[in-house]
Design a protein around this motif. Structure first.
Motif, PDB file in Angstrom:
ATOM      1  N   GLN A  83       0.833  -1.209   0.000  1.00  0.00           N
ATOM      2  CA  GLN A  83       0.000   0.000   0.000  1.00  0.00           C
ATOM      3  C   GLN A  83       0.866   1.256   0.000  1.00  0.00           C
ATOM      4  OE1 GLN A  83      -2.179  -1.100   3.508  1.00  0.00           O
ATOM      5  NE2 GLN A  83      -3.940  -1.872   2.345  1.00  0.00           N
ATOM      6  N   SER A  84       1.973   1.197   0.717  1.00  0.00           N
ATOM      7  CA  SER A  84       2.870   2.355   0.762  1.00  0.00           C
ATOM      8  C   SER A  84       3.455   2.630  -0.630  1.00  0.00           C
ATOM      9  CB  SER A  84       3.983   2.087   1.774  1.00  0.00           C
ATOM     10  OG  SER A  84       5.037   2.992   1.582  1.00  0.00           O
ATOM     11  N   LEU A  85       3.838   1.568  -1.346  1.00  0.00           N
ATOM     12  CA  LEU A  85       4.342   1.754  -2.713  1.00  0.00           C
ATOM     13  C   LEU A  85       3.244   2.318  -3.614  1.00  0.00           C
ATOM     14  CD1 LEU A  85       6.405  -1.536  -2.956  1.00  0.00           C
ATOM     15  CD2 LEU A  85       7.342   0.777  -3.077  1.00  0.00           C
ATOM     16  N   ARG A  86       2.051   1.769  -3.482  1.00  0.00           N
ATOM     17  CA  ARG A  86       0.930   2.208  -4.322  1.00  0.00           C
ATOM     18  C   ARG A  86       0.545   3.660  -4.048  1.00  0.00           C
ATOM     19  NH1 ARG A  86      -4.518  -0.162  -2.358  1.00  0.00           N
ATOM     20  NH2 ARG A  86      -4.087   1.495  -0.859  1.00  0.00           N
ATOM     21  N   ASP A  87       0.571   4.044  -2.788  1.00  0.00           N
ATOM     22  CA  ASP A  87       0.045   5.364  -2.411  1.00  0.00           C
ATOM     23  C   ASP A  87       1.124   6.443  -2.356  1.00  0.00           C
ATOM     24  OD1 ASP A  87      -2.253   3.935  -2.168  1.00  0.00           O
ATOM     25  OD2 ASP A  87      -2.262   3.878   0.024  1.00  0.00           O
ATOM     26  N   GLY A  88       2.363   6.068  -2.655  1.00  0.00           N
ATOM     27  CA  GLY A  88       3.454   7.032  -2.546  1.00  0.00           C
ATOM     28  C   GLY A  88       3.755   7.727  -3.867  1.00  0.00           C
ATOM     29  N   ARG A  89       4.981   8.212  -3.958  1.00  0.00           N
ATOM     30  CA  ARG A  89       5.391   8.982  -5.124  1.00  0.00           C
ATOM     31  C   ARG A  89       5.600   8.068  -6.330  1.00  0.00           C
ATOM     32  NH1 ARG A  89       8.558  10.507  -0.941  1.00  0.00           N
ATOM     33  NH2 ARG A  89      10.377   9.496  -1.832  1.00  0.00           N
ATOM     34  N   PRO A  90       5.586   8.645  -7.552  1.00  0.00           N
ATOM     35  CA  PRO A  90       5.795   7.821  -8.750  1.00  0.00           C
ATOM     36  C   PRO A  90       7.107   7.036  -8.666  1.00  0.00           C
ATOM     37  CG  PRO A  90       5.048  10.013  -9.367  1.00  0.00           C
ATOM     38  CD  PRO A  90       5.301  10.051  -7.883  1.00  0.00           C
ATOM     39  N   ILE A  91       7.113   5.886  -9.310  1.00  0.00           N
ATOM     40  CA  ILE A  91       8.245   4.952  -9.227  1.00  0.00           C
ATOM     41  C   ILE A  91       8.851   4.810 -10.615  1.00  0.00           C
ATOM     42  CG2 ILE A  91       8.788   2.496  -8.835  1.00  0.00           C
ATOM     43  CD1 ILE A  91       6.482   2.577  -6.713  1.00  0.00           C
ATOM     44  N   ARG A  92      10.174   4.689 -10.675  1.00  0.00           N
ATOM     45  CA  ARG A  92      10.797   4.465 -11.985  1.00  0.00           C
ATOM     46  C   ARG A  92      11.805   3.321 -11.923  1.00  0.00           C
ATOM     47  NH1 ARG A  92      13.166  10.548 -12.046  1.00  0.00           N
ATOM     48  NH2 ARG A  92      14.048  10.450  -9.973  1.00  0.00           N
ATOM     49  N   GLY A  93      12.036   2.738 -13.103  1.00  0.00           N
ATOM     50  CA  GLY A  93      13.012   1.663 -13.214  1.00  0.00           C
ATOM     51  C   GLY A  93      12.440   0.277 -12.996  1.00  0.00           C
ATOM     52  N   ILE A  94      11.117   0.138 -12.986  1.00  0.00           N
ATOM     53  CA  ILE A  94      10.496  -1.163 -12.748  1.00  0.00           C
ATOM     54  C   ILE A  94       9.060  -1.121 -13.288  1.00  0.00           C
ATOM     55  CG2 ILE A  94       9.563  -0.558 -10.467  1.00  0.00           C
ATOM     56  CD1 ILE A  94      10.447  -3.353  -9.498  1.00  0.00           C
ATOM     57  N   ASP A  95       8.586  -2.288 -13.733  1.00  0.00           N
ATOM     58  CA  ASP A  95       7.188  -2.445 -14.121  1.00  0.00           C
ATOM     59  C   ASP A  95       6.546  -3.267 -13.007  1.00  0.00           C
ATOM     60  OD1 ASP A  95       4.800  -2.629 -15.489  1.00  0.00           O
ATOM     61  OD2 ASP A  95       5.459  -4.295 -16.749  1.00  0.00           O
ATOM     62  N   LEU A  96       5.973  -2.580 -12.030  1.00  0.00           N
ATOM     63  CA  LEU A  96       5.617  -3.201 -10.751  1.00  0.00           C
ATOM     64  C   LEU A  96       4.116  -3.343 -10.572  1.00  0.00           C
ATOM     65  CD1 LEU A  96       6.601  -4.162  -7.922  1.00  0.00           C
ATOM     66  CD2 LEU A  96       6.422  -1.790  -7.181  1.00  0.00           C
ATOM     67  N   TRP A  97       3.684  -4.577 -10.300  1.00  0.00           N
ATOM     68  CA  TRP A  97       2.287  -4.827  -9.914  1.00  0.00           C
ATOM     69  C   TRP A  97       2.237  -5.126  -8.425  1.00  0.00           C
ATOM     70  CZ3 TRP A  97      -2.142  -4.574 -12.836  1.00  0.00           C
ATOM     71  CH2 TRP A  97      -1.990  -4.487 -14.229  1.00  0.00           C
ATOM     72  N   VAL A  98       1.221  -4.585  -7.748  1.00  0.00           N
ATOM     73  CA  VAL A  98       0.993  -4.945  -6.348  1.00  0.00           C
ATOM     74  C   VAL A  98      -0.428  -5.488  -6.186  1.00  0.00           C
ATOM     75  CG1 VAL A  98       2.679  -3.329  -5.383  1.00  0.00           C
ATOM     76  CG2 VAL A  98       0.315  -2.577  -5.686  1.00  0.00           C
ATOM     77  N   LEU A  99      -0.522  -6.573  -5.438  1.00  0.00           N
ATOM     78  CA  LEU A  99      -1.815  -7.225  -5.152  1.00  0.00           C
ATOM     79  C   LEU A  99      -1.894  -7.360  -3.622  1.00  0.00           C
ATOM     80  CD1 LEU A  99      -2.894 -10.420  -7.150  1.00  0.00           C
ATOM     81  CD2 LEU A  99      -3.854  -9.756  -4.958  1.00  0.00           C
ATOM     82  N   PRO A 100      -2.349  -6.299  -2.946  1.00  0.00           N
ATOM     83  CA  PRO A 100      -2.229  -6.274  -1.479  1.00  0.00           C
ATOM     84  C   PRO A 100      -3.131  -7.277  -0.751  1.00  0.00           C
ATOM     85  CG  PRO A 100      -2.573  -4.057  -2.384  1.00  0.00           C
ATOM     86  CD  PRO A 100      -2.859  -5.025  -3.477  1.00  0.00           C
ATOM     87  N   THR A 101      -4.286  -7.581  -1.309  1.00  0.00           N
ATOM     88  CA  THR A 101      -5.248  -8.415  -0.575  1.00  0.00           C
ATOM     89  C   THR A 101      -5.753  -9.551  -1.442  1.00  0.00           C
ATOM     90  OG1 THR A 101      -5.920  -6.374   0.554  1.00  0.00           O
ATOM     91  CG2 THR A 101      -7.265  -8.325   0.940  1.00  0.00           C
TER      92      THR A 101
END
Ligand SMILES: [Zn+2]
Length: 250
Positions: A83-101
């Motif tokens: 959730q912290s990654l999802r709700d934080g600042r934009p991310i670069r250098g990765i194609d990231l999926w998060v499935l928290p629940t």
């Protein structure tokens, strides 16, 4: 001739501009409150009809990575990392999926299993066995809607790397497909390494299934029973990104 020109012009205007799967930095934000998110999906529904959601983050560069949490409803703390990654600042250098629940019914009921009493991490088709009791594996492989949703999603996204977060064993699995990956993750997350062998053979697990059916590597990461909130929300998200050299915008 004028009609032809008009027709051509109409065709040009009607054909949508080519899109890339990765969002450009100036891509219109999906959600102004979550600038890191470039795509969101409901990948399926639980037994009780609750949506199972996945969010895509990153600038599309770098490897495709998936983080999964709360496959067991009584292991909710690592959701905060995702959730912290999802709700934080934009991310670069990765194609990231998060499935928290992964197991929303279990989360609401504070149970390991889903609403039908099945351990979702014994319900996958690879080395499935008819288990009862605490590791109830369901009437047959992929009997549960949550399992089918995740199988569909993984077949579609085909992550190069998967981290499946659990509690409370406080270790990164060494009994896995890619030992170097396991070492790198343990070092980055500051967790010990240990063979997580399910007390013998792992039957019907998600990581086992993925590791044997796909090129990518899936790895189990266990935090302790009560990891400090600051570690989940601040330290671990940064450490997770560091595994692949990804960063958040300042
Ligand atoms: Zn677990």
């Amino acid at each position: 001739m004028r009609i032809l020109t008009a027709l051509l012009l109409a065709t040009v205007l009607l054909v949508p501009a080519p899109t890339t799967s990765a969002a450009a930095p100036d891509h219109p934000q999906l959600d102004p409150d979550r600038p890191a998110v470039v795509e969101k999906r409901v990948i399926g529904r639980s037994v009780r009809g609750r949506p199972i959601r996945a969010w895509r983050l990153g600038d599309g560069s770098g490897p495709t990575v998936l983080l999964i949490s709360t496959m067991h409803g009584d292991e909710p703390h690592t959701r905060r990392i995702l959730q912290s990654l999802r709700d934080g600042r934009p991310i670069r250098g990765i194609d990231l999926w998060v499935l928290p629940t992964y197991n929303p019914d279990g989360l609401v009921r504070h149970t390991r299993k889903n609403a039908r009493g099945v351990d979702l991490n014994r319900n996958f088709p690879w080395r499935w066995a008819d288990l009862d009791g605490p590791y109830e594996s369901g009437p047959r492989p992929r009997s549960e809607p949550e399992t089918r949703a995740v199988i569909r999603f993984l077949r579609d996204v085909r992550p190069r790397w998967i981290l499946s977060f659990h509690q409370p064993l406080h270790a990164v699995d060494t009994d896995t497909k890619d030992r170097r990956f396991s070492r790198r993750v343990a070092r980055a997350l500051d967790l010990p390494r240990r063979a997580l062998t399910c007390g013998g053979v792992c039957h019907g697990t998600m990581t086992g299934w993925y590791n044997h059916r796909f090129r990518g590597a899936a790895l189990t990461v266990e935090y302790g029973a009560r990891p400090p909130r600051r570690r989940m929300e601040k330290t671990a998200p940064r450490q997770v990104l560091s595994i692949w050299g990804a960063t958040r915008h300042r």
